[in-house]
Every structure is written in C-alpha cells, then in structure tokens.
Enzyme design. Sequence first.
Site, short mmCIF file in Angstrom:
data_model
loop_
_atom_site.label_atom_id
_atom_site.label_comp_id
_atom_site.label_asym_id
_atom_site.label_seq_id
_atom_site.Cartn_x
_atom_site.Cartn_y
_atom_site.Cartn_z
N THR A 296 0.84 -1.21 0.00
CA THR A 296 0.00 0.00 0.00
C THR A 296 0.87 1.25 0.00
O THR A 296 0.56 2.25 -0.67
CB THR A 296 -0.94 0.00 1.21
OG1 THR A 296 -1.72 -1.19 1.20
CG2 THR A 296 -1.87 1.20 1.18
N ASP B 109 -4.73 -2.88 -7.82
CA ASP B 109 -4.27 -3.56 -6.60
C ASP B 109 -4.79 -5.00 -6.61
O ASP B 109 -5.84 -5.27 -7.20
CB ASP B 109 -4.79 -2.80 -5.38
CG ASP B 109 -4.13 -3.28 -4.09
OD1 ASP B 109 -3.12 -3.99 -4.17
OD2 ASP B 109 -4.63 -2.92 -3.01
N GLU B 110 -4.08 -5.91 -5.96
CA GLU B 110 -4.48 -7.32 -5.86
C GLU B 110 -4.81 -7.91 -7.24
O GLU B 110 -5.86 -8.53 -7.44
CB GLU B 110 -5.70 -7.45 -4.92
CG GLU B 110 -5.54 -6.84 -3.55
CD GLU B 110 -4.62 -7.65 -2.64
OE1 GLU B 110 -3.99 -8.61 -3.14
OE2 GLU B 110 -4.55 -7.32 -1.44
N GLN C 110 -0.75 -15.35 -3.19
CA GLN C 110 -1.95 -15.07 -2.41
C GLN C 110 -3.20 -15.07 -3.28
O GLN C 110 -4.21 -14.44 -2.95
CB GLN C 110 -1.81 -13.72 -1.69
CG GLN C 110 -0.67 -13.70 -0.68
CD GLN C 110 -0.61 -12.41 0.11
OE1 GLN C 110 -1.51 -12.09 0.90
NE2 GLN C 110 0.45 -11.64 -0.08
N ARG D 152 -0.21 -14.05 8.03
CA ARG D 152 -1.00 -13.06 8.80
C ARG D 152 -0.33 -12.79 10.14
O ARG D 152 -0.63 -11.79 10.79
CB ARG D 152 -2.43 -13.57 9.07
CG ARG D 152 -3.34 -13.83 7.87
CD ARG D 152 -3.32 -12.73 6.86
NE ARG D 152 -2.32 -12.99 5.83
CZ ARG D 152 -1.87 -12.08 4.99
NH1 ARG D 152 -2.29 -10.84 5.05
NH2 ARG D 152 -0.96 -12.39 4.08
#
Length: 779
Positions: free
Chosen positions: A35, A226-227, A257, A616
């Site tokens: 980010t 993004d992603e 991911q 995580r």
Amino acid sequence: MKGNYLDELNERQREAVLQINGPLMIIAGAGSGKTKVLTTRIAHLMRNGVDAFNILSLTFTNKAAREMKERVEKILGGSEARNLYIGTFHSVFARLLRAEAHRLGYPNDFTIYDSDDVKSVLKTIINEQNLDDKHYKPNFVYSRISAAKNNLMGPEQYQQDYYVQQEDMRANRPLIGKIYDIYAKRTFKNGAMDFDDLLFKMYTLLKGFPEVLHKYQHKFKYIMIDEYQDTNPVQYEIIKLLGAVHENICVVGDDAQSIYSFRGATIQNILQFEKDYDDAKVVKLEQNYRSTKSILGVANEVIGHNVGQIEKALWTDNGEGDTIKLVRTMTDNEEGKFVADTIAEQKLRNHYENRDFAILYRTNAQSRAFEECLRRKAIPYRIFGGVSFYQRKEIKDFVAYLRVIINTRDEESLKRIINYPVRGIGKTTIEKIIIFSNEHNITMWEVLERAQEFGFKGGTLEAIDNFVTMIKSFQAVLTKQNAYDVALQVGKSTNIVKELFNDKTTEGLARYENVQELLNSVKEFTETPTEDGELLDNKSLGIYLQQITLLTDADQGNDENSDVVKLMTIHAAKGLEFQVVFTVGLEETLFPSGMSINTREELEEERRLFYVAITRAKARLWLTYANSRYRFGNLVQNEPSRFLEEMPEKFIDRSYAGGGSVRNAFGSGSGRVMGTSGSPFDTMKKKTPAPTSPGTARPMPNTPSKVSPHTPTEGFTPDDPATMEVGMRIEHQKFGFGTIQSLEGAPNNRIATVIFPTGGGEKKIMLNYAKLRIVQPSA
C-alpha cells in the site's frame, strides 16, 4: 509537498515508484509495504505533472481505497487527492455507469441488487416456469449466471455454448440458460443491475460504444490495479481496453496469495502479464516488515512446493522470533479449549490484548467450538463474515422504501414494501399486479398508477392510491432535502419506526435499535465528505444507497480498534495482520479441503491459502489439528494435513503434537491410531514435552525407536469392539500383541489405551476402526 517521500522507501520500493511510464508489474510479497508503494507512486505521478483526474486506481475493498486516498493526501498536502479515481472495481464502474447508463437503456438511478435480491428474482422466475426450486436451487442458478458474466457470456452466448449446455445437461438442469435469459430481461425491466452486471455492463459499454471507450481511454492515462491476482476475465478485459492507448498500466499483486478462484478469479492474469506486455518491467518486493524470520521461513518453504508461481523469497530484518507451535488434540472441542486457554495464558505472560489474537479456519462451521470455549473463559470475541447489518430484515425493509423512491421500476423492493406495514394490499392483489405487469410488459409501478384502469375497486383501490400518493410525496422532497431528512420522513410517514417501537419483545427492541442505527448511518453520511471529491456537496439518497450496497465483506463490521479476539475464515483474513495467529483444523479433507484436491491447480490454491494464513502472523503462530471432530453429524477420524509435513523442521516446535513427523500420524493399514509414535516417518528428533499450562495439549508418550514388524496370525479375524475389556490381551494387524490398559469415551465410540511391547509402546486406538482380535480374555 511534505518532506522527501522517497527517503522512506527501500531500494526495490523506490524502483517501483520511480517507474512512471509503460507497463509495470509489482510482485508484492506479504507484508512488503504494498500500500505504501502504491500510494507513494500516485503521489509521485502527481508531483511529476500528472493530473489527478487522469489517474485511475482500482482496489478490492473500500477500506483499501480510503486508506490509499488518505495516504496520498498526507504526502501531498492540500485537497488535490480528492480528484483521484480511487475505489473498488464495482464502485468506480457504478459511478461511470450512472453517467452512461442511458446508452444501455437503464435509468441513471438504476438499483444495485445484492445477492439476496438476485436470489429472490430467480426464485420468482423458477416458480413462474413451474420448476422445482429444490432442484433448480436459486443459489446454484445464481452461481452459474455469475460465472457466465465473469467470463463475458451473456444469455444468448450461454444458450449457444455447446460445452456450457453439456455441463447443465449433465447436472440435469438444462433450463438454466432460459432462466438466465428471463432474469436478464427482468432486471433490465426493473432498472436494476447486480454486482456482476457492474462489471459485465461496463465491458458491454466499452465494447459497444467506441466514443465512450475513446473518452475513458484518454481520461485515464495512468491505471493502477491492486491485488491483480484476484482479477477475473471480465476485469482483465476492461483493464486491457482502458489501457490500450497509453499502456501506462501498473499492476500490483502476489501470485502466492491468489485464493479466490471460486469467485471467478484467475491466477493466469498475473502469471501472463509479461506475455501481454512485451516491454513490461517487473519489480519484486521481497522484504517483509511484518513477520519474524521463523514465520517467513515456514511460509517460504511451504509455498515453494507449488509449481505454478513467480519465483521469489521473502526475507526480513526482524528477529528470529518464537518457533511455530504445532498442536495436536484428541477432539475439536479440546482444540477449542486449548486455543482459548492459550489466549488467556498469552495475555498474562506477554501482556497481549484481545485484539492481538486471530483464530483462522477453513470453513465458518468450525467456529462453534472456539466460540463456546471463549465464552466460558469470558474472552470477548467477534466473528467476521456473519450476517451483515444491511442483510437484516428490518434494515432491508426500510432500505426497500428508499430504493423505490429513487427507482420505482425496482420490483423486488416494491414487492417487499407494498403491504408493509399492512395497508390492505393482500397477496391476491399483489399476484394480480404482477400478472398485469407481465402480460402488458410494463412495470408493477405503472400498474399501481393505473390501478382503476386495471379493474381494482373499493378498499383495494383506495389502499393502492394511498400507497402511490405516499411514494410520490417522498419523491417530491428528494431534490429539496438531504438523505437523512428523506429517510426520517419515510420512517415516520410509513409508521415503520412506530410499529417497531411498540413491539416490546427482546427481538422487537433489537429491530427498533437497528433501524435507529440505520438512521444514524444516514445522518453520518450527510455530515461526512464522500469518497468522490466532485460529490462532496451531493448528499442525495441515491449516493447513500450505492455506498451501502457496494460495501465489501472486508468493509463491514471490521472495527480494528475494538478489543476482541477475531474469528474468521482465512479468505476473510487476507490483507489483515495480527500479533498472534491460531490456524486451526489442519487436517486432510478439511484443510486442504476434500473438494479441492482433485487437480494440481486446486491443491496449489489450497496451499496458497495456507501461505496466506501463515503470513497473517507478526510474532507468534500456532497450528492445530484434532484427531477427531464431528462433521455432518458424524464423528470423523482425521489425518493431519499434508501441508504440515512440508514445513522445515528447524522452525517447528512439535512437542505439543507428541514429537516426530505428523504424516501418517494415525498409522496405516487396518487401524486409525491416535498418536505419532511408530510412524514410518518418526525419525526426526523428538522434543521434550512443553510445560503443562492450563489447556496445553498433553503430548503422547515417546515410544521405543525400533519397532519390530508384525505378521498377523493366519486366519486373523477381528472381534466385536463392544466385547473389549481392560486387561484383555489382543492382536493388532500392524502393532502385534498388546494388553488393553484402559478404555474411555462413549460406549459406541470407545478409545483404548494399549501397550504393545514390540509394536511401538503405548497407543491410543479407536476401537471402531482398529480391528483387534482377542487373544486372551481379561483376568
């Protein structure tokens, strides 16, 4: 410009930011400052003369979009960042479609249907076609239609595609194509689009109207996604179209991911980016700022088993950290107790707060045991991914009024409120209205407006006229009052608030409070700047409804400041981080899912999901599995997940799991044995048992390192488990002769502790599975 924003970046991050023109792919590993790079790159573009109005940045959650915009404002100062087009795919495309919807024959104030609305429309169509909704389940039909749209397939193409039709024939649902066609026409008549339409209709708009494509190609000169690993085919095609002129496309993502294939996402989009753009530059962000070396060591080793991936290796300057704790319990209830007790212990020992903990599982159904055990220890928790505030009946009822005021063509909302609160327009009348609407190909609202013409009389006609007059009175103040004032008038004039207030039951009070909270939400909306700068003074009801309809799962109820333990699926945890993570239920057919081990592609996605769970964690990670758990009403014996044997031994503390390798931990052949002892893989160094604190899983005793092979007695026939008793001498096909030391558990599901002198020492065995032969009765 505040300070030198480039000084805060590492070498690879700076390289990504400084690359302004041309296609760019940023492979951003977990916790690598993705980010920060995205927002700094936007600020750098603007610093180098790119107009904010020419920058499009697409995300997957409103939360991510909001954070990006705030960070850009912080770097640049001033309010120029408000002119950026930053938002989710759905919210940005909804905004563009509202300006262009007339080209497709939709009203600019079209309604956006959520999944409940879609399923309601489908159920109506299925019933109208005299089909069995138990066979043509709305959920299943919805998923087929959604998949079709995400693969750029309209109703006509769907019905003409041979392979799709063959799939429906094999599923014995040959009429899905017809339902899709009726559904598309029905939603068009209703002036409504569903979530998938916001993408599919955007693609249709760009492909069908060259002047619109030209307009937005020259407006959005710089595009950032993004992603990117989570994009589906229709998103991919839209991005290709919008970026075709300037090719200043920057995609950010991590193939490791990519975990949303069930939503239509395809990992191929990111894997093939360099083939799509020959001159693409690739920058890998591999420095992790989140986790310890131990956690990253495990993550890298596990994901390394995947074949389809972009090579990278996360590293960190953080400390080594604690080893990862691998925990085995006898049952899922013991697993829940262990986790709850460990959370209580860690709070005392390391001064953690509740918000520092997350319990991650593969399916929502696993939450029960953890909820019960956390409640017993009075540890506050919250489940993420439950029923959304906006999906509650009283909220949907109230919102339906607001939607009809904006768009009277919205028949789903109209049917919901036409007789709520009760006003004398009964079921028979509503059915007649629907029939007239379908026969004359007009909306239900048009039938209501011409009620007398269609033969309605007396009290029914009066009730219909009063309803129409009330809705029109609300519409009359739309342009004069803000969203809150309109909503307040709706609540009072319809008597919804009064009716809920008069219900003094516990449920009634909760519903009343929920409606008050909805009104608070509208009030807050009217007093807070919106995300889109040019709409700052527009506090209309339509904008409010779009905002709440397009909330993503990650945006709802995720108050990160609340001091509660978080319980959620691993899918829901993507993008989040916690000091301490418990990844639970690591058993074959549960994680990896038994539904996802038929192909390499499916298994590799399950492994990526495990990778997401591992990464995580910031400081401590616990991995747990249970020997047995109830699934679908049956007690099932489990094998540990294959992923556990892929972890590097040097980072793992197996003392909570009895030492040794987890693979084949339950033995093989005829019996399912609870214990790691005697496994063919049990050659690794065993650790001493951990101190027993409250809730600590008790390690199984270590066993002799050498196990003599056993050949079953000729004519071996197992005896009835119900006849087994303590003291009996028995024979096991693999472990040989032994003596039953104790029996525990329910009569129909007993667990025996058996000593096998030459077969591995002490074992705990499920008698229903072990197939034991009685050699000598108990004394």
